[in-house]
Scaffold this motif. Structure first.
Motif, PDB file in Angstrom:
ATOM      1  N   LEU A 311       0.906  -1.256   0.191  1.00  0.00           N
ATOM      2  CA  LEU A 311       0.022  -0.087   0.166  1.00  0.00           C
ATOM      3  C   LEU A 311       1.000   1.133  -0.034  1.00  0.00           C
ATOM      4  CD1 LEU A 311      -2.798  -0.810   2.526  1.00  0.00           C
ATOM      5  CD2 LEU A 311      -3.038  -0.589   0.276  1.00  0.00           C
ATOM      6  N   ARG A 312       1.858   1.224   0.690  1.00  0.00           N
ATOM      7  CA  ARG A 312       2.755   2.474   0.840  1.00  0.00           C
ATOM      8  C   ARG A 312       3.574   2.782  -0.405  1.00  0.00           C
ATOM      9  NH1 ARG A 312       3.762   0.092   5.956  1.00  0.00           N
ATOM     10  NH2 ARG A 312       3.176   1.816   7.613  1.00  0.00           N
ATOM     11  N   GLU A 313       3.798   1.597  -1.406  1.00  0.00           N
ATOM     12  CA  GLU A 313       4.418   1.915  -2.719  1.00  0.00           C
ATOM     13  C   GLU A 313       3.515   2.335  -3.501  1.00  0.00           C
ATOM     14  OE1 GLU A 313       7.540   1.706  -3.434  1.00  0.00           O
ATOM     15  OE2 GLU A 313       8.310   1.061  -1.474  1.00  0.00           O
ATOM     16  N   MET A 314       2.207   1.789  -3.784  1.00  0.00           N
ATOM     17  CA  MET A 314       1.351   2.149  -4.490  1.00  0.00           C
ATOM     18  C   MET A 314       0.753   3.692  -4.156  1.00  0.00           C
ATOM     19  SD  MET A 314      -1.250  -1.309  -4.602  1.00  0.00           S
ATOM     20  CE  MET A 314      -2.134  -0.598  -5.886  1.00  0.00           C
ATOM     21  N   ASN A 315       0.507   3.921  -2.807  1.00  0.00           N
ATOM     22  CA  ASN A 315       0.225   5.336  -2.368  1.00  0.00           C
ATOM     23  C   ASN A 315       1.410   6.539  -2.901  1.00  0.00           C
ATOM     24  OD1 ASN A 315      -1.639   7.064  -0.854  1.00  0.00           O
ATOM     25  ND2 ASN A 315       0.067   7.182   0.607  1.00  0.00           N
ATOM     26  N   ALA A 316       2.664   5.989  -2.615  1.00  0.00           N
ATOM     27  CA  ALA A 316       3.815   6.752  -3.061  1.00  0.00           C
ATOM     28  C   ALA A 316       3.666   7.204  -4.832  1.00  0.00           C
ATOM     29  CB  ALA A 316       5.020   6.260  -2.723  1.00  0.00           C
ATOM     30  N   ALA A 317       3.437   5.767  -5.473  1.00  0.00           N
ATOM     31  CA  ALA A 317       3.221   5.998  -6.853  1.00  0.00           C
ATOM     32  C   ALA A 317       2.267   6.913  -7.359  1.00  0.00           C
ATOM     33  CB  ALA A 317       2.946   4.761  -7.610  1.00  0.00           C
ATOM     34  N   PHE A 318       0.905   6.804  -6.635  1.00  0.00           N
ATOM     35  CA  PHE A 318      -0.157   7.757  -7.016  1.00  0.00           C
ATOM     36  C   PHE A 318       0.213   9.433  -6.755  1.00  0.00           C
ATOM     37  CE2 PHE A 318      -2.857   3.724  -6.117  1.00  0.00           C
ATOM     38  CZ  PHE A 318      -2.829   3.455  -7.588  1.00  0.00           C
ATOM     39  N   ALA A 319       1.039   9.339  -5.537  1.00  0.00           N
ATOM     40  CA  ALA A 319       1.277  10.607  -5.258  1.00  0.00           C
ATOM     41  C   ALA A 319       2.107  11.491  -6.225  1.00  0.00           C
ATOM     42  CB  ALA A 319       1.907  10.607  -3.974  1.00  0.00           C
ATOM     43  N   ARG A 320       2.722  10.747  -7.190  1.00  0.00           N
ATOM     44  CA  ARG A 320       3.521  11.297  -8.138  1.00  0.00           C
ATOM     45  C   ARG A 320       2.621  11.898  -9.338  1.00  0.00           C
ATOM     46  NH1 ARG A 320       9.230   9.797  -7.642  1.00  0.00           N
ATOM     47  NH2 ARG A 320       9.522  10.069  -9.937  1.00  0.00           N
ATOM     48  N   LEU A 321       1.444  11.344  -9.362  1.00  0.00           N
ATOM     49  CA  LEU A 321       0.807  11.787 -10.556  1.00  0.00           C
ATOM     50  C   LEU A 321       0.090  13.241 -10.141  1.00  0.00           C
ATOM     51  CD1 LEU A 321      -1.516   8.502 -11.448  1.00  0.00           C
ATOM     52  CD2 LEU A 321       0.801   9.285 -12.387  1.00  0.00           C
ATOM     53  N   PRO A 322      -0.356  14.025 -11.537  1.00  0.00           N
ATOM     54  CA  PRO A 322      -0.927  15.292 -11.288  1.00  0.00           C
ATOM     55  C   PRO A 322      -2.428  14.990 -11.272  1.00  0.00           C
ATOM     56  CG  PRO A 322       0.008  14.843 -13.569  1.00  0.00           C
ATOM     57  CD  PRO A 322       0.625  13.810 -12.672  1.00  0.00           C
ATOM     58  N   GLN A 323      -2.918  13.701 -11.869  1.00  0.00           N
ATOM     59  CA  GLN A 323      -4.393  13.411 -11.721  1.00  0.00           C
ATOM     60  C   GLN A 323      -4.913  13.065 -10.363  1.00  0.00           C
ATOM     61  OE1 GLN A 323      -2.033  12.027 -13.798  1.00  0.00           O
ATOM     62  NE2 GLN A 323      -2.673  13.128 -15.557  1.00  0.00           N
ATOM     63  N   LEU A 324      -6.257  13.247 -10.103  1.00  0.00           N
ATOM     64  CA  LEU A 324      -6.798  13.029  -9.096  1.00  0.00           C
ATOM     65  C   LEU A 324      -7.063  11.447  -9.099  1.00  0.00           C
ATOM     66  CD1 LEU A 324      -9.128  13.028  -6.491  1.00  0.00           C
ATOM     67  CD2 LEU A 324     -10.523  13.169  -8.352  1.00  0.00           C
ATOM     68  N   VAL A 325      -6.591  10.565  -8.145  1.00  0.00           N
ATOM     69  CA  VAL A 325      -6.842   9.198  -7.944  1.00  0.00           C
ATOM     70  C   VAL A 325      -8.092   8.755  -7.107  1.00  0.00           C
ATOM     71  CG1 VAL A 325      -5.630   6.688  -7.499  1.00  0.00           C
ATOM     72  CG2 VAL A 325      -4.413   8.696  -8.212  1.00  0.00           C
ATOM     73  N   ILE A 326      -9.053   8.131  -7.832  1.00  0.00           N
ATOM     74  CA  ILE A 326     -10.190   7.444  -7.083  1.00  0.00           C
ATOM     75  C   ILE A 326      -9.968   5.827  -6.810  1.00  0.00           C
ATOM     76  CG2 ILE A 326     -12.537   7.279  -6.957  1.00  0.00           C
ATOM     77  CD1 ILE A 326     -12.473   9.817  -8.773  1.00  0.00           C
ATOM     78  N   TRP A 327      -9.618   5.597  -5.624  1.00  0.00           N
ATOM     79  CA  TRP A 327      -9.214   4.314  -5.365  1.00  0.00           C
ATOM     80  C   TRP A 327     -10.283   3.479  -4.629  1.00  0.00           C
ATOM     81  CZ3 TRP A 327      -3.725   3.360  -2.659  1.00  0.00           C
ATOM     82  CH2 TRP A 327      -3.503   1.932  -2.682  1.00  0.00           C
ATOM     83  N   ARG A 328     -10.619   2.379  -5.322  1.00  0.00           N
ATOM     84  CA  ARG A 328     -11.478   1.661  -4.337  1.00  0.00           C
ATOM     85  C   ARG A 328     -11.124   0.747  -3.301  1.00  0.00           C
ATOM     86  NH1 ARG A 328     -15.855  -3.249  -6.395  1.00  0.00           N
ATOM     87  NH2 ARG A 328     -16.805  -3.450  -4.308  1.00  0.00           N
ATOM     88  N   HIS A 329     -10.973   1.016  -2.043  1.00  0.00           N
ATOM     89  CA  HIS A 329     -10.424   0.363  -1.035  1.00  0.00           C
ATOM     90  C   HIS A 329     -11.075   0.635   0.286  1.00  0.00           C
ATOM     91  CE1 HIS A 329      -7.350  -0.998   2.007  1.00  0.00           C
ATOM     92  NE2 HIS A 329      -6.640  -1.396   0.946  1.00  0.00           N
ATOM     93  N   LEU A 330     -11.510  -0.186   1.055  1.00  0.00           N
ATOM     94  CA  LEU A 330     -12.106  -0.181   2.389  1.00  0.00           C
ATOM     95  C   LEU A 330     -11.436   0.670   3.245  1.00  0.00           C
ATOM     96  CD1 LEU A 330     -13.765  -3.540   2.772  1.00  0.00           C
ATOM     97  CD2 LEU A 330     -14.795  -1.565   1.826  1.00  0.00           C
ATOM     98  N   PRO A 331     -11.880   1.715   3.651  1.00  0.00           N
ATOM     99  CA  PRO A 331     -11.127   2.910   4.629  1.00  0.00           C
ATOM    100  C   PRO A 331     -10.684   2.080   5.891  1.00  0.00           C
ATOM    101  CG  PRO A 331     -12.650   4.137   3.538  1.00  0.00           C
ATOM    102  CD  PRO A 331     -13.022   2.835   3.244  1.00  0.00           C
ATOM    103  N   SER A 332     -11.750   0.936   6.315  1.00  0.00           N
ATOM    104  CA  SER A 332     -11.595   0.464   7.575  1.00  0.00           C
ATOM    105  C   SER A 332     -10.266  -0.539   7.559  1.00  0.00           C
ATOM    106  CB  SER A 332     -12.846  -0.344   7.998  1.00  0.00           C
ATOM    107  OG  SER A 332     -13.065  -1.378   6.950  1.00  0.00           O
ATOM    108  N   HIS A 333      -9.888  -0.862   6.231  1.00  0.00           N
ATOM    109  CA  HIS A 333      -8.423  -1.633   6.023  1.00  0.00           C
ATOM    110  C   HIS A 333      -7.448  -1.148   5.883  1.00  0.00           C
ATOM    111  CE1 HIS A 333     -11.896  -4.610   6.053  1.00  0.00           C
ATOM    112  NE2 HIS A 333     -11.268  -5.927   6.069  1.00  0.00           N
ATOM    113  N   TRP A 334      -7.566   0.344   5.959  1.00  0.00           N
ATOM    114  CA  TRP A 334      -6.418   1.104   5.349  1.00  0.00           C
ATOM    115  C   TRP A 334      -5.518   1.278   6.773  1.00  0.00           C
ATOM    116  CZ3 TRP A 334      -4.636   2.736   0.881  1.00  0.00           C
ATOM    117  CH2 TRP A 334      -3.712   3.797   0.922  1.00  0.00           C
ATOM    118  N   PRO A 335      -3.954   1.165   6.742  1.00  0.00           N
ATOM    119  CA  PRO A 335      -3.312   1.292   7.667  1.00  0.00           C
ATOM    120  C   PRO A 335      -3.389   2.629   8.444  1.00  0.00           C
ATOM    121  CG  PRO A 335      -2.055   0.202   6.103  1.00  0.00           C
ATOM    122  CD  PRO A 335      -3.231   0.698   5.550  1.00  0.00           C
TER     123      PRO A 335
END
Length: 521
Positions: A311-335
């Motif tokens: 999740l950290r690697e994916m989150n960091a990858a999305f952070a490098r994009l200028p686009q908005l990222v809409i990610w289907r992921h249960l917030p209750s399962h997020w670290p």
């Protein structure tokens, strides 16, 4: 014409186009969503449809499995809360292995063992079987992923139309011809353009697939012996009894191949014109500006990733994009110790088809499920795929071959590598151009998937079966199907003729030699 005959003719015509159909789905996720759509489409076409759903299988988180209002009927069966809890815990562990790149055939066999156990319990439910048998259905439409569907339909004495949820991976179940020189087999990771070594690999994997199928069927032997003790029933025989084989496939993505007349492709049923987004979501994507947004979803079952490092690697990858990222992921399962990047929005559920149909959609990051890919094709959105299990690896081979996107190995997900792949697909206009070309191609095929499904089902129903569509070759022994008896007979004849010619030549040479000796004397 008198009124009474006119009324009778009308009623006969109406009854000819209305049937009682039992649809059977024993797998969750995309399989359930596909059967939900097909059952609804057949209901809207005037048929009485009841969908039998096996609970206690990989389910879609948050889905009630209550069916649609004012649509088809629903019958559910479960192995019990205690078993379902254990099974779901087991499947959660399998998901973890998928995201670690450890998917194996033995894991698939374990899933089949669970299916076989549930199948035996389900057919032991006399009340359920008697109730379904009492409905007197005209035909059953079954999901082939779980072989139990065949056994339940056989126990109910119903003709079947099979539905194959992905690409043409289960050829053993349909009896289709496979020209191995240009049709890649399941998990070969080959395209239709093979060199010598590719054809060698394809051939060897084809031979191995028979052993794999034997091991799968062996899991259901106990259920067959228990419920069909006096009958000579085997899954191999039941596979070939299908009146019609419906494939959730589409030649926009699939490689061209020969198909018998009893095979119908309806890929793209879940891809539709986009509806307006909920206002909150619309405001969010409008705020993204001209850069647009990226949709991230790993399928209907895998809505959470329980690996903080990944999740950290994916989150960091999305952070490098200028686009908005809409990610289907249960917030209750997020670290708790990981903060989503400023441009990332986590959602429990998303209207994926409608998001992909939005003019600001720039990219789909997906596990490579066929339904998601066809939605991307329909709306002309390029793809970055991270295949995890099943046919997803083959699907992504097709995505790359068609120029729709790129594949990222789940074991190689690092922020820089993933972000580079996403930026490449977004910025390189060739991917968008290919996506738009595939979209035009898919939309221009004669007859939409919905119409193909309904008309072929009604064709089989009106004729009482599809025997006229089934090639006789499916009934031939394997040695006759592949003409081995003819080849052996020709080889024997050629060998006999060769031996005869050699004998004649030897005799002639012998006579000439003897004649020569006589003259010398």
């Amino acid at each position: 014409m008198p009124a009474l005959p006119l009324l009778c003719a009308f009623l006969l015509l109406a009854s000819a186009h209305s049937a009682k159909i039992l649809t059977i789905v024993m797998m969750g996720g995309s399989h359930y969503l596909l059967f939900d759509e097909m059952s609804h489409v057949l209901h809207e076409s005037g048929h009485d449809v009841n969908m039998l759903v096996l609970l206690g299988i990989p389910q879609i988180p948050g889905l009630s499995y209550a069916g649609r209002k004012d649509s088809y009927r629903l019958t559910t069966w479960s192995a019990g809360d205690q078993y379902v809890s254990r099974f779901n815990q087991w499947f959660l562990e399998q998901q973890r292995e998928f995201f670690l790149g450890r998917e194996t055939f033995d894991m698939f066999l374990d899933l089949m063992s669970h299916f076989a156990q549930q199948c035996e319990w389900m057919m032991n439910d006399v009340e359920l079987m008697d109730t379904l048998r009492g409905e007197r259905y005209d035909i059953a439409m079954i999901d082939t992923f779980n072989p139990c569907s065949y056994l339940v339909a056989e126990k109910l004495g119903l003709q079947v139309v099979t539905v194959h949820g992905g690409n043409f991976w289960n050829v053993h179940q349909a009896g289709t011809t496979i020209p191995l020189s240009y049709v890649p087999v399941h998990r070969s990771l080959l395209s239709d353009r093979m060199d010598f070594w590719g054809r060698m690999k394809n051939f060897l994997m084809f031979l191995g697939s028979f052993e794999a199928e034997r091991r799968i069927q062996a899991r259901f032997e106990k259920a067959i012996l228990t419920h069909f003790p006096a009958a000579n029933v085997s899954l191999s025989q039941l596979y070939l009894k299908a009146q019609l084989a419906i494939y959730n496939a589409d030649f926009t993505l699939e490689f061209p191949r020969p198909l018998p007349p009893n095979v119908v492709c309806v890929g793209g049923l879940l891809a539709k014109p986009a509806k307006p987004l909920p206002q909150e979501l619309e405001d969010l994507v409008q705020a993204a500006g001209e850069d647009g947004f990226v949709v991230v979803s790993f399928g209907s079952m895998l809505s959470s990733i329980n690996l903080p490092g990944l999740l950290r690697e994916m989150n960091a990858a999305f952070a490098r994009l200028p686009q908005l990222v809409i990610w289907r992921h249960l917030p209750s399962h997020w670290p708790r110790d990981l903060h989503p990047a400023p441009n990332v929005r986590l959602v429990e559920w998303m209207p994926q088809n409608d998001l992909l149909g939005h003019p600001k959609a720039r990219l789909l990051v997906t596990h490579g499920g066929f339904n998601s890919l066809m939605q991307a094709v329909y709306h002309g959105v390029p793809v970055v795929g991270v295949p995890l299990f099943g046919d997803q690896f083959d699907n992504m081979v097709r995505v790359e071959a068609k120029g729709l996107g790129l594949t990222v190995d789940v074991t190689q997900i690092q922020a820089l590598h993933l972000s580079h792949s996403m930026e490449t697909v977004i910025r390189d206009t060739r991917y968008k151009a290919s996506a738009l070309t595939l979209s035009r191609m898919h939309r221009s095929f004669p007859f939409p998937p919905r119409q193909r499904l309904v008309q072929w089902m009604e064709h089989v129903l009106q004729l009482g079966g599809g025997e006229h569509l089934r090639p006789f070759g499916t009934q031939l022994p394997w040695y006759q199907y592949y003409l081995l008896d003819v080849i052996i007979a020709l080889l024997v004849a050629a060998s006999a003729l060769t031996c005869l010619l050699i004998s004649i030549l030897r005799a002639c040479v012998g006579r000439l030699c003897r004649a020569g000796k006589v003259k010398e004397e």
